[in-house]
Write a protein that holds these residues in place. Structure first.
Motif, PDB file in Angstrom:
ATOM      1  N   SER A 160      28.464  35.911  35.346  1.00 26.15           N
ATOM      2  CA  SER A 160      29.461  34.427  35.813  1.00 26.15           C
ATOM      3  C   SER A 160      29.883  35.021  36.788  1.00 26.15           C
ATOM      4  O   SER A 160      30.489  33.751  37.853  1.00 26.15           O
ATOM      5  CB  SER A 160      30.387  34.836  34.358  1.00 26.15           C
ATOM      6  N   VAL A 161      30.035  36.852  37.341  1.00 27.18           N
ATOM      7  CA  VAL A 161      31.038  36.823  38.490  1.00 27.18           C
ATOM      8  C   VAL A 161      30.101  37.641  39.061  1.00 27.18           C
ATOM      9  O   VAL A 161      30.128  38.076  39.003  1.00 27.18           O
ATOM     10  CB  VAL A 161      32.353  37.417  38.033  1.00 27.18           C
ATOM     11  N   VAL A 333      34.188  35.438  46.795  1.00 22.65           N
ATOM     12  CA  VAL A 333      33.774  35.368  45.284  1.00 22.65           C
ATOM     13  C   VAL A 333      32.464  34.584  44.400  1.00 22.65           C
ATOM     14  O   VAL A 333      32.708  33.206  45.322  1.00 22.65           O
ATOM     15  CB  VAL A 333      35.507  35.196  43.876  1.00 22.65           C
ATOM     16  N   PRO A 338      32.956  32.227  37.543  1.00 26.16           N
ATOM     17  CA  PRO A 338      33.971  32.982  37.675  1.00 26.16           C
ATOM     18  C   PRO A 338      35.590  32.498  37.530  1.00 26.16           C
ATOM     19  O   PRO A 338      35.988  33.050  37.406  1.00 26.16           O
ATOM     20  CB  PRO A 338      34.212  32.744  39.071  1.00 26.16           C
ATOM     21  N   ALA A 345      35.257  30.253  42.592  1.00 28.60           N
ATOM     22  CA  ALA A 345      34.744  30.807  43.985  1.00 28.60           C
ATOM     23  C   ALA A 345      35.507  30.235  45.437  1.00 28.60           C
ATOM     24  O   ALA A 345      35.603  29.738  45.305  1.00 28.60           O
ATOM     25  CB  ALA A 345      33.558  29.496  43.589  1.00 28.60           C
TER      26      ALA A 345
END
Length: 891
Positions: A160-161, A333, A338, A345
């Motif tokens: 996810s991140v 990011v 995120p 992002a």
């Protein structure tokens, strides 16, 4: 008619006779040539002398400084981490260096623009002011928002991140800000980014209503926080007889079993239930679950008035995360989701909760943007012309196509260090505000709006030296170890060994000895006599040669005077002595012993050294006319600086109006010099006294004409709150004047304050008069202290101890050689005289040769006439002989 060819008819050898006579007459020509050859030989010899003496002086020049005899070596174990240099006052030792960060300059970039020449804004006059300083109480990074509700139950899905291109390891256990921060921090070494979790805190309004728990209908009630039961009520208890807001507060206050259990769970309590603001927090960012468990009929509780049914509830408080860049660089990011982590992002980063403090030692400046230069190109040119510590450029990101905005204005501080962080403020003209489009482009305050993006943070070099933390605004680390400067090259650890450089000192002594021996050998050959060939050198008996040899030997044979606190006064004490042939030799064992016991004093035997009993009296320079000795120092007047002293305490806030300009004259000359006067613009705004002092100092010092001339000021606040501006220069050339041009009047800050010019130092050296210029006191001509320049600091007048000055052998011989060399030296004078003699002899020879032509002509005329007479007589004789023979035949 006479006979035309000599000797014809007379048999007289006229040519032979004349030739022999002329050979006798020409004999003096050889004397002229002999004299010329002698003089030319001397000229050549003086050339050789000059060459030898010049070589000698060249060697002495490098041996006349302390550095040649007091050098220290610096040896880094890893020269790729640091290099080092040491001065003569450094202490030998081994120093451990650990560099953790290198200094860098701040770089800011604007958003993208389609064209670098298109107009920005309306063209209204806007003043853009730049100041440099430090950011404190801050971190550079991204403040996240609330984590998605799904995280509380199912965690954060893998992938996810990502941070700076590195995927953060998350899964179904990543259910809190604490867990997410831990996952990010596991990758800090790779990403250069750390994460902090904010406290997970329950909503302050949850307990705005809390009805008394009533279980008289047969139900039961339990209230737990983070798994800790804080209230329990069984069946058949009427409202008010069991759990109430008051009973909750009692259970949570003081040293109770419940309060201890909550503390063990890292949960803190604030507010009260009775007050309606009870909150529970977990400081490390772990989730805080507030749960009401209900069975059967229950009324009251959280959010329920007394008598209102309670069916149970669970509220989970979740913290947020903040990303922090280790070096102030932007953070990228990414990832599949995120937003679930409260992040967006893209590339971002800003100073968080910062405060900016301008550095008064750094220059500040401003530019004016209007309809003539309101484009990226115009703004760039204006900034670069300002020369106030910031450079601008336009960088294209290469994007193309419809809607592309590739052009970015990039600003970079010209100096490294944390005190080179920029603050950019904009103000309008008159009643008009700053152009909003320019504010959107350039407004930047680390403690406020940051419309520019930081691409690189202003940073100091950070290191430890023998375990002591040190910082430097550039890559040079000085002051940590007296006399030693380190140059940081990269992050890493090493050690640096500082040792007395006995090799350089030994080489310097041997160089001195060799230089003398080479000179002595060359001079000896020029004046030598060979008894075998009974011939002498070209300068045998020459007074100039004898005087030079005598002076050099006398200098080396004399003792050094004027040295203080040393036992070394002659060369023999360090193993250098004369040999029978007049040369010098070095006793290496004795020299090494002297190096071991008197390393720092050996320099005094060769170089010019000055030492005072007062540490604030130091040697500036000396001249060849300065005589060695110990001189008493007496100061009658200390040098002062030009000042402008305010007469009123500054108020808590002073407002500078828009379009305020002042005319500043700094360190002007007589007659005045145009470059010493400039107009400064003060940014409009409201300033406290400290900010105002910083503003004035940095703005004045930001004038390029002043900085180019080495002029600057300092601004200080007195105990009474008044402001004082002071020129950094000392002496009668130190002065400062300010006049209002437009806007806020100077008197608003300085009252009726008047400018006072500085004065030069005054006093005597050794009882002899001296001339002051700034802090430098120079001995008067004709005195033993002629040319001795001393820098006088400190804050006392009257007797200032004694100052010992000595001239070492290399220094004295260098001065001696200078008297013989050069266009006005003794050798040049002798050579000039010899050349004049050669010229004179050449003229005498030419004149004599002219006379020989006349003599030969006369001889030739005389003998030609004699030849003619003899030929005539021979003809007469032949005629008479013929006539007599004829008479005899006719008888």
């Amino acid at each position: 008619m006479g006979i035309s060819s000599p000797g014809i008819g007379s048999n007289l050898p006229v040519d032979s006779i004349v030739s022999k006579l002329m050979a006798v007459e020409s004999a003096p020509l050889a004397d002229f040539d002999k004299k010329t050859a002698s003089f030319q030989a001397q000229i050549s010899a003086f050339g050789n002398m000059s060459s030898a003496l010049g070589n000698f002086q060249s060697t002495l020049s490098s041996l006349s400084s302390l550095a040649s005899f007091q050098a220290l070596t610096t040896t880094p174990a890893d020269p790729s981490v640091v290099t080092a240099t040491a001065k003569s006052d450094a202490q030998a030792g081994n120093y451990r260096i650990n560099v953790t960060q290198l200094a860098q300059a701040q770089t800011l970039a604007s958003g993208g623009y389609k064209s670098s020449t298109a107009t920005i804004g309306t063209g209204g006059k806007t003043t853009i002011s730049f100041s440099l300083g430090t950011v404190s109480s801050s971190e550079f990074g991204i403040a996240g928002t609330a984590l998605a509700n799904s995280i509380r139950t199912s965690g954060l899905t893998a992938g996810s991140v990502s941070i700076n291109g590195t995927t953060i390891s998350t899964n179904n256990t990543t259910k809190s800000a604490r867990a997410l921060a831990d996952a990010i921090n596991d990758k800090t070494t790779t990403t250069g980014v750390s994460a902090k979790a904010s406290a997970a805190t329950t909503d302050k309004t949850l307990f705005s209503t809390f009805g008394n728990i009533d279980t008289s209908g047969g139900g039961s009630y339990t209230l737990s926080v983070g798994g800790v039961e804080i209230a329990v009520q069984g069946a058949n208890v009427a409202g008010g007889a069991g759990v109430t807001a008051a009973s909750l507060d009692a259970a949570l206050t003081g040293d109770t079993a419940i309060s201890r259990a909550l503390a063990d769970a890292n949960i803190t309590v604030t507010g009260t239930a009775a007050g309606g603001d009870l909150q529970f927090s977990n400081a490390d960012g772990s989730n805080v679950a507030l749960t009401e468990s209900v069975s059967g009929a229950v009324t009251g509780g959280i959010g329920n008035a007394a008598g209102t049914a309670n069916i149970g509830s669970t509220v989970t408080a979740v913290g947020t995360i903040t990303l922090v860049s280790a070096d102030g660089s932007p953070i990228t990011v990414g990832g599949s989701n995120p937003a679930a982590a409260g992040l967006s992002a893209g590339v971002g980063g800003a100073y968080l909760n910062a405060s900016f403090t301008a550095d008064s030692t750094r220059t500040a400046g401003n530019i004016v943007i209007d309809s003539t230069n309101n484009s990226l190109q115009g703004i760039m040119d204006a900034i670069n012309k300002g020369n106030f510590g910031v450079t601008a450029s336009i960088v294209s990101d290469g994007s193309t196509g419809t809607g592309a905005t590739p052009n970015h204005l990039v600003l970079t501080s010209t100096a490294t260090g944390a005190n080179s962080t920029m603050k950019i403020t904009l103000s309008g003209s008159g009643a008009d505000p700053a152009d909003p489009d320019l504010v959107k482009l350039l407004g930047y305050d680390p403690g406020g709006t940051q419309n520019l993006s930081q691409k690189a943070a202003a940073a100091d070099t950070q290191a430890t030296v023998n375990g002591i933390a040190v910082t430097s605004s550039n890559t040079s680390i000085s002051g940590a170890v007296a006399g030693v400067s380190f140059e940081a090259l990269k992050v890493g650890s090493t050690s640096v060994a500082v040792a007395k450089d006995s090799t350089t000192l030994t080489n310097s002594v041997n160089s001195f000895v060799k230089a003398y021996n080479d000179l002595n050998s060359a001079l000896s050959k020029l004046g030598a006599y060979d008894p075998d060939s009974k011939s002498g050198g070209p300068l045998l008996g020459d007074s100039t040669l004898r005087n030079l040899q005598s002076s050099v030997r006398a200098t080396l044979s004399s003792a050094i005077t004027g040295l203080q606190s040393t036992s070394l006064t002659n060369l023999s004490q360090i193993g250098v002595s004369f040999q029978k042939d007049g040369s010098l030799a070095v006793d290496n064992a004795k020299l090494q012993k002297a190096i071991t016991s008197n390393f720092n004093d050996i320099a005094g035997l060769f170089a010019a050294v000055g030492r005072g009993t007062d540490p604030d009296v130091t040697l500036n320079t000396s001249s060849s006319k300065t005589q060695a000795g110990n001189y008493a120092i007496n100061i009658t007047q200390l040098a002062t600086q030009g000042t402008l002293q305010g007469t009123l305490p500054l108020p808590a806030e002073t407002t500078i109006a828009q379009d305020t300009t002042w005319t500043v004259t700094l360190n002007d000359t007589k007659p005045p010099t145009l470059a010493n006067t400039a107009t400064i613009t003060l940014p409009a705004g409201t300033y406290n006294p400290s900010q105002l002092a910083t503003l004035l100092q940095s703005t004045i010092n930001g004038v390029s004409a002043f900085s180019n001339a080495g002029s600057s000021v300092t601004a200080t606040l007195g105990d009474d709150g008044s402001l004082k501006l002071q020129s950094a220069a000392y002496g009668s050339a130190s002065n400062l004047k300010i006049a209002t041009a437009t806007g806020t009047d100077v008197s608003a800050i300085f009252g009726s304050g008047t400018a006072v010019d500085g004065v030069d130092v005054a006093g005597t050296i050794g009882g002899y008069s001296a001339t002051g210029k700034g802090q430098v006191l120079t001995g008067s001509p004709g005195a033993p202290v002629d040319g001795l320049k001393l820098t006088i600091k400190g804050d006392t007048t009257g007797p200032r101890g004694t100052f010992g000055f000595s001239q070492g052998y290399a220094y004295m011989l260098n001065t001696l050689a200078a008297g013989y060399l050069g266009g006005n030296g003794t050798i040049a004078g002798r050579t000039k005289g010899l050349n004049a003699s050669v010229t004179d002899i050449a003229q005498q020879r030419a004149d004599f040769a002219d006379r020989l032509t006349d003599v030969e002509k006369r001889y030739r005329a005389q003998y030609s006439a004699l030849d003619t007479s003899i030929a005539s007589m021979n003809t007469t004789q032949q005629f008479l002989t013929q006539q007599l023979a004829s008479l005899a035949a006719n008888r």
